[in-house]
Design a protein around this motif. Structure first.
Motif, short mmCIF file in Angstrom:
data_model
loop_
_atom_site.label_atom_id
_atom_site.label_comp_id
_atom_site.label_asym_id
_atom_site.label_seq_id
_atom_site.Cartn_x
_atom_site.Cartn_y
_atom_site.Cartn_z
N THR A 81 0.82 -1.25 0.15
CA THR A 81 -0.04 -0.20 0.01
C THR A 81 0.99 1.28 -0.16
O THR A 81 0.33 2.39 0.23
N VAL A 90 -3.15 -1.74 -3.87
CA VAL A 90 -4.47 -0.76 -4.09
C VAL A 90 -4.90 -0.92 -5.47
O VAL A 90 -6.04 -0.97 -5.67
N SER A 123 1.10 5.98 3.31
CA SER A 123 0.06 4.68 3.37
C SER A 123 -1.03 4.82 2.56
O SER A 123 -1.66 6.30 2.30
N ARG A 124 -1.44 4.09 1.67
CA ARG A 124 -2.52 4.36 1.14
C ARG A 124 -3.70 3.22 1.23
O ARG A 124 -4.27 2.48 0.57
N CYS A 137 -7.38 -3.26 2.95
CA CYS A 137 -6.05 -3.16 2.78
C CYS A 137 -5.21 -2.43 3.60
O CYS A 137 -5.31 -1.39 3.68
#
Length: 182
Positions: A81, A90, A123-124, A137
């Motif tokens: 991520t 992602v 962070s995603r 996720c």
């Protein structure tokens, strides 16, 4: 204020854990271990646990298998991520989402900010719904997995959590699929 209603029964959820990594093995997968441990401690069922490489096709292939299984209600991934070229979780998952749960990333960042400050922007973390199942996720560090589980998922995957939770709406996640059949 949120609270756990003890007059409501606990409803165990069936969860699959996916670690996305080019380097981890079952012996070195600390993040997947954190999630598996917390899932069991909460009283849920660990349906499956896998490690796949940072590859969009490999990630989607594994998640698609779980989306077809009756014994999987939720998929939680860890890893991939971030912002590097190999971080493709992602992109892989968004290609499967029918609906994105935007508030998940927001809540994750609020929790993470308290621990690592502005570094949380790297962070995603994201979540969505696909084929009537949840996909969450999380970043690949054990600390991020603890934050995501302890701060969000533990409560939202508990039917007793009020004023609302993910479990109570699970039967309605696939309503759009039923309408198409009719």
């Amino acid at each position: 204020m949120a609270e756990a209603r003890q007059d409501r029964p606990f409803v165990p959820v069936r969860i699959a854990v996916l670690t996305v990594s080019d380097t981890r093995t079952p012996e070195t997968d600390k993040s997947g271990g954190v999630l598996a441990e917390r899932i069991a401690e909460a009283g849920h069922n660990l349906s499956d646990r896998r490690i796949v490489k940072d590859d969009i096709r490999a990630i989607r292939a594994q998640v698609r298998k779980w989306l077809k299984r009756e014994d999987v209600d939720v998929v939680i991934s860890t890893g991939g991520t971030g912002l590097t070229g190999r971080d493709v979780t992602v992109e892989a998952m968004r290609g499967l989402f029918e609906k994105e749960i935007e508030g998940f990333g927001t809540a994750f960042h609020m929790i993470s900010f308290q621990k690592i400050g502005v570094s949380t922007v790297q962070s995603r973390a994201t979540a969505g719904v696909a084929k009537g199942k949840y996909i969450f996720c999380l970043p690949g560090s054990p600390g991020a997995c603890r934050d995501g589980w302890d701060g969000i998922l533990k409560s939202q995957l508990d039917y007793r959590h009020m004023p609302c939770n993910f479990v109570e709406i699970m039967p309605r996640l696939a309503e759009h699929m039923q309408r198409r059949k009719g």
